[in-house]
Design a protein around this motif. Structure first.
Motif, short mmCIF file in Angstrom:
data_model
loop_
_atom_site.label_atom_id
_atom_site.label_comp_id
_atom_site.label_asym_id
_atom_site.label_seq_id
_atom_site.Cartn_x
_atom_site.Cartn_y
_atom_site.Cartn_z
N GLU A 154 -7.98 48.84 60.28
CA GLU A 154 -7.77 47.45 60.55
C GLU A 154 -6.63 46.94 59.49
N ALA A 155 -6.18 45.87 60.25
CA ALA A 155 -4.99 45.26 59.58
C ALA A 155 -5.12 43.71 59.72
N ARG A 156 -4.83 43.16 58.82
CA ARG A 156 -4.71 41.45 58.78
C ARG A 156 -3.80 40.79 57.84
N MET A 157 -3.50 39.80 58.18
CA MET A 157 -2.37 38.97 57.37
C MET A 157 -3.45 38.15 56.55
N LEU A 158 -3.28 38.35 55.38
CA LEU A 158 -4.37 37.47 54.34
C LEU A 158 -3.91 36.17 53.96
N ALA A 159 -2.44 35.73 53.98
CA ALA A 159 -2.01 34.62 53.47
C ALA A 159 -0.57 34.55 53.87
N LEU A 160 0.06 33.32 54.17
CA LEU A 160 1.33 33.22 54.15
C LEU A 160 1.57 31.75 53.54
N ASP A 161 2.18 31.59 52.50
CA ASP A 161 2.71 30.46 51.99
C ASP A 161 4.14 30.41 51.62
N PRO A 162 4.81 29.50 51.13
CA PRO A 162 6.02 29.45 50.93
C PRO A 162 6.84 30.34 50.34
N HIS A 163 6.05 31.26 49.60
CA HIS A 163 6.73 32.30 48.68
C HIS A 163 6.36 33.64 49.21
N TRP A 164 5.18 33.98 49.47
CA TRP A 164 4.57 35.25 49.87
C TRP A 164 3.98 35.31 51.31
N LEU A 165 4.08 36.38 51.89
CA LEU A 165 3.23 36.89 52.83
C LEU A 165 2.22 38.01 52.40
N THR A 166 1.00 38.02 52.44
CA THR A 166 0.22 39.21 52.06
C THR A 166 -0.55 39.67 53.15
N LEU A 167 -0.45 40.85 53.25
CA LEU A 167 -1.18 41.83 54.30
C LEU A 167 -2.21 42.81 53.81
N ARG A 168 -2.96 43.17 54.42
CA ARG A 168 -3.95 44.21 54.07
C ARG A 168 -4.14 45.21 55.29
N TRP A 169 -4.11 46.51 55.10
CA TRP A 169 -4.50 47.48 56.10
C TRP A 169 -5.73 48.25 55.49
N ARG A 170 -6.66 48.50 56.22
CA ARG A 170 -7.98 49.38 55.98
C ARG A 170 -8.10 50.58 56.73
N VAL A 171 -8.07 51.77 56.04
CA VAL A 171 -8.42 52.92 56.83
C VAL A 171 -9.42 53.64 56.39
N GLU A 172 -10.15 53.86 57.39
CA GLU A 172 -11.88 54.52 57.24
C GLU A 172 -11.75 56.10 57.91
N GLY A 173 -12.31 56.59 57.00
CA GLY A 173 -12.54 58.25 57.24
C GLY A 173 -11.08 58.99 56.71
N ALA A 174 -10.91 58.40 55.38
CA ALA A 174 -9.52 58.79 55.01
C ALA A 174 -9.56 60.29 54.03
N GLN A 175 -10.79 60.97 54.28
CA GLN A 175 -10.93 62.07 53.44
C GLN A 175 -9.61 62.87 53.39
N ARG A 176 -9.13 63.17 54.44
CA ARG A 176 -7.99 63.98 54.98
C ARG A 176 -6.73 63.52 54.98
N LEU A 177 -6.54 62.01 54.57
CA LEU A 177 -5.36 61.53 54.61
C LEU A 177 -4.50 61.74 53.80
N VAL A 178 -3.14 62.00 53.95
CA VAL A 178 -2.19 62.53 52.92
C VAL A 178 -1.36 61.16 52.87
N LEU A 179 -1.27 60.98 51.40
CA LEU A 179 -0.18 59.93 51.02
C LEU A 179 1.11 60.29 50.53
N PRO A 180 2.17 59.85 50.63
CA PRO A 180 3.31 60.38 49.98
C PRO A 180 3.23 60.14 48.60
N PRO A 181 3.90 60.84 47.69
CA PRO A 181 3.86 60.72 46.23
C PRO A 181 4.31 59.25 45.69
N PHE A 182 4.06 58.94 44.56
CA PHE A 182 4.55 57.71 43.93
C PHE A 182 5.98 57.99 43.85
#
Length: 180
Positions: free
Chosen positions: A21-49
């Motif tokens: 799921e994805a959503r735009m949380l807020a848009l104001d004159p300074h920032w756009l905030t977005l959120r993604w939610r991934v379910e079933g992420a046990q085998r998800l591979v994230l790139p290293p920091f």
């Protein structure tokens, strides 16, 4: 602002991820905030920091994206956000044409939070990096799972192969009155 269920492209179904799921949380004159939610992420591979900074090729691993096209225009902007903290921003004059780096006045803030089976990924993008409203946009995700398996997720797909630049992916309209 509404939550959008992203759909996996049928040519590349996920292995274990069950929902994005994805959503735009807020848009104001300074920032756009977005959120993604991934379910079933046990085998998800994230790139290293890797720390904040611009980088190309983020879509080759788990990556979250925003595409924005001003109403009535053929040009658009693409923003890529990685759980590694890296990001990218590009301008296109038309469908996959005239790619150039887009000016972003400050690094976006990328914040991944991972539980046992869920990943929450938040982004704060400087509003000055965005084109003026109104625009059409698409929220997308490239999901990599163990073994190098990738799936491509979007609000809508419009081609036989995954293509977030396709017109169908600009599925949502945001008018000036919708901004927070």
């Amino acid at each position: 602002m509404e939550t959008h269920e992203l759909l996996p492209h049928p040519a590349n179904p996920p292995l274990g991820v069950t929902r994005v799921e994805a959503r735009m949380l807020a848009l104001d004159p300074h920032w756009l905030t977005l959120r993604w939610r991934v379910e079933g992420a046990q085998r998800l591979v994230l790139p290293p920091f890797a720390g904040k900074g611009r980088a190309d090729g983020l879509w080759q691993a788990t990556c979250f994206e925003l595409f924005v096209r001003p109403d009535g225009g053929s040009g658009y902007a693409e923003f890529n956000f990685s759980p590694s903290q890296r990001w990218a921003a590009y301008d296109f004059v038309a469908y996959r044409e005239g790619m150039a780096e887009r000016e972003v006045p400050r690094d976006p803030v990328c914040t991944p939070r991972r539980g046992q089976s869920v990943l929450i990924f938040d982004v704060a993008l400087p509003a000055a990096a965005l084109p003026p409203l109104p625009w059409r946009y698409g929220l997308t995700a490239v999901i990599e799972e163990e073994g190098g398996h990738k799936s491509w997720w979007a609000i809508a797909h419009g081609a036989a192969r995954p293509d977030f630049h396709h017109d169908a992916c600009f599925a949502v309209r945001l008018a000036a009155a919708n901004a927070a």
